[in-house]
Enzyme design. Structure first.
Site, PDB file in Angstrom:
ATOM      1  N   LYS A  16       0.860  -1.196   0.000  1.00  0.00           N
ATOM      2  CA  LYS A  16       0.000   0.000   0.000  1.00  0.00           C
ATOM      3  C   LYS A  16       0.890   1.238   0.000  1.00  0.00           C
ATOM      4  O   LYS A  16       2.036   1.191   0.472  1.00  0.00           O
ATOM      5  CB  LYS A  16      -0.954   0.019   1.188  1.00  0.00           C
ATOM      6  CG  LYS A  16      -0.296   0.028   2.586  1.00  0.00           C
ATOM      7  CD  LYS A  16       0.093   1.413   3.085  1.00  0.00           C
ATOM      8  CE  LYS A  16       0.827   1.368   4.424  1.00  0.00           C
ATOM      9  NZ  LYS A  16       1.577   2.581   4.745  1.00  0.00           N
ATOM     10  N   PRO A  63       9.938  -4.130   0.061  1.00  0.00           N
ATOM     11  CA  PRO A  63      10.985  -3.858   1.045  1.00  0.00           C
ATOM     12  C   PRO A  63      10.407  -3.728   2.459  1.00  0.00           C
ATOM     13  O   PRO A  63       9.297  -3.234   2.645  1.00  0.00           O
ATOM     14  CB  PRO A  63      11.622  -2.546   0.577  1.00  0.00           C
ATOM     15  CG  PRO A  63      10.679  -1.956  -0.394  1.00  0.00           C
ATOM     16  CD  PRO A  63       9.842  -3.062  -0.949  1.00  0.00           C
ATOM     17  N   VAL A  64      11.203  -4.200   3.426  1.00  0.00           N
ATOM     18  CA  VAL A  64      10.765  -4.227   4.825  1.00  0.00           C
ATOM     19  C   VAL A  64      11.042  -2.853   5.466  1.00  0.00           C
ATOM     20  O   VAL A  64      12.010  -2.185   5.108  1.00  0.00           O
ATOM     21  CB  VAL A  64      11.557  -5.340   5.556  1.00  0.00           C
ATOM     22  CG1 VAL A  64      11.232  -5.385   7.034  1.00  0.00           C
ATOM     23  CG2 VAL A  64      11.274  -6.692   4.911  1.00  0.00           C
ATOM     24  N   LEU A 120       5.485   0.738   3.330  1.00  0.00           N
ATOM     25  CA  LEU A 120       4.691   0.168   2.243  1.00  0.00           C
ATOM     26  C   LEU A 120       3.733  -0.929   2.737  1.00  0.00           C
ATOM     27  O   LEU A 120       3.060  -1.569   1.929  1.00  0.00           O
ATOM     28  CB  LEU A 120       5.622  -0.403   1.157  1.00  0.00           C
ATOM     29  CG  LEU A 120       6.441   0.669   0.419  1.00  0.00           C
ATOM     30  CD1 LEU A 120       7.586   0.038  -0.364  1.00  0.00           C
ATOM     31  CD2 LEU A 120       5.542   1.471  -0.528  1.00  0.00           C
ATOM     32  N   GLY A 136       4.205  -3.912   3.993  1.00  0.00           N
ATOM     33  CA  GLY A 136       4.507  -5.287   3.552  1.00  0.00           C
ATOM     34  C   GLY A 136       4.048  -6.335   4.552  1.00  0.00           C
ATOM     35  O   GLY A 136       3.388  -7.314   4.181  1.00  0.00           O
ATOM     36  N   GLY A 137       4.361  -6.156   5.818  1.00  0.00           N
ATOM     37  CA  GLY A 137       3.957  -7.112   6.861  1.00  0.00           C
ATOM     38  C   GLY A 137       2.443  -7.180   6.974  1.00  0.00           C
ATOM     39  O   GLY A 137       1.866  -8.272   7.082  1.00  0.00           O
ATOM     40  N   SER A 138       1.796  -6.015   6.925  1.00  0.00           N
ATOM     41  CA  SER A 138       0.329  -5.975   7.018  1.00  0.00           C
ATOM     42  C   SER A 138      -0.297  -6.681   5.827  1.00  0.00           C
ATOM     43  O   SER A 138      -1.296  -7.390   5.962  1.00  0.00           O
ATOM     44  CB  SER A 138      -0.160  -4.518   7.046  1.00  0.00           C
ATOM     45  OG  SER A 138       0.460  -3.817   8.092  1.00  0.00           O
ATOM     46  N   ASP A 178      -2.742  -1.310   9.819  1.00  0.00           N
ATOM     47  CA  ASP A 178      -2.849  -1.278   8.353  1.00  0.00           C
ATOM     48  C   ASP A 178      -3.441  -2.559   7.774  1.00  0.00           C
ATOM     49  O   ASP A 178      -3.706  -2.628   6.575  1.00  0.00           O
ATOM     50  CB  ASP A 178      -1.463  -1.077   7.717  1.00  0.00           C
ATOM     51  CG  ASP A 178      -0.957   0.340   7.908  1.00  0.00           C
ATOM     52  OD1 ASP A 178      -1.782   1.245   8.166  1.00  0.00           O
ATOM     53  OD2 ASP A 178       0.270   0.547   7.793  1.00  0.00           O
TER      54      ASP A 178
END
Ligand code: C5P
Length: 291
Positions: free
Chosen positions: A11, A96-97, A101, A103-105, A138
């Site tokens: 996102k 990318p961590v 952005l 990513g984990g969510s 998120d």
């Protein structure tokens, strides 16, 4: 043994405003969120047994229940009462961590969608979003994605007129600042500049990408402990190469530029790639339709 796979889309935040600090220590935010085509690949395998493990292929990402993807599986089993499944989650990380952005969510939301399909629980997105809210602010947006206004912790969602299809260049400079630390640096009454979120919502309603892009801003840009100069430089480079607007996403440090012209986007991407390893040429992705 049952296996299902899916894509976990990143996102971006077109605007991010912090309205107030709430009694629970969280902040009341107001943000316009958009799904982009950059995605992690997630596979979930279940077999008889117990326990959840995550292999994200990166040594610094936890493989146990500290990982948001594992938390999502745990929450799914807790909510549905389903028991007796050893769950393996495999993630190919392309997002990318610690970049802003989500990513984990996105991985967590994807695991919830996959488990809902695997076990044919047909919870529906609203229920999955509620489960997601307990995992991270998120996660609810990442369940269906698209274009949304998010308020509260970021978990109260209103679908917006989709951002007109456009190219989004993402550039992540090589530093990061933990999200809680960045929230801790915000003094709501001292915020000097704010995005025009209502203006963005109105511009999207009229299908006016340029007008929306010009109103983008993220209040965290003014709270960075370091790297503000680099964020400004990337924004300048994106605008110089034809972006309609540029802004830092989430808690950063990734910066995005919106382009209505593919060639300009490609040139901006090529230019930034000379100095930054983590650059991505992406496009908007619409809300996932509920099946
Ligand atoms: O919900 P999530 O796990 O992403 O939040 C991480 C941290 O960011 C929280 O522990 C909190 O310190 C901060 N946060 C906040 N207000 C929000 C979202 C997150 O203060 N709306």
């Amino acid at each position: 043994m049952m296996t299902e796979a899916g894509l976990a889309y990143a996102k971006v935040n077109l605007s991010l405003d912090i309205v107030s600090k709430m009694a629970d220590g969280f902040h009341y935010i107001k943000t316009v969120m958009q799904t982009v085509s950059l995605s992690d690949e997630v596979e979930v395998r279940c077999e008889p047994g117990a326990g959840i493990s995550v292999d994200a292929g990166l040594p610094y990402l936890p493989g146990d229940e500290r990982n948001i993807a594992a938390k999502a599986a745990l929450a799914f089993y807790g909510h549905t009462g389903i028991k007796g499944h050893r769950t393996y989650i495999k993630i190919r990380k392309n997002i990318p961590v610690c970049a802003g952005l989500g990513g984990g969510s996105a991985d967590g939301a994807c695991v919830l969608r996959i488990l809902d399909r695997l076990f044919e629980t047909r919870l529906g997105y609203e229920a999955i979003e509620r489960i997601g809210a307990g995992i991270g602010s998120d996660v609810p947006f990442c369940v269906a994605g698209g274009t949304s206004l998010a308020v509260g912790r970021g978990d109260i969602l209103t679908s917006l007129t989709p951002v007109p299809k456009c190219a989004i260049v993402i550039c992540k400079p090589p530093f990061n600042c933990p999200t809680p630390m960045l929230f801790g640096r915000i003094k709501c009454e001292k915020i000097r500049a704010r995005p025009d979120t209502d203006g963005i919502v109105a511009a999207l309603g009229q299908g006016d990408l340029g007008s929306a892009a010009r109103r983008m801003y993220n209040v965290f840009e003014d709270a960075l402990p370091r790297g503000a100069r680099e964020i400004a430089d990337i924004k300048y480079a994106l605008l110089d190469k034809g972006a309609l607007g540029a802004v830092m996403t989430g808690s950063g440090p990734a910066v995005i530029g919106l382009f209505d012209n593919e060639e300009d986007a490609y040139r901006a991407y090529g230019h930034l790639k000379l100095n930054y390893k983590e650059c991505y040429l992406t496009s908007t992705v619409e809300r996932i339709c509920e099946k």
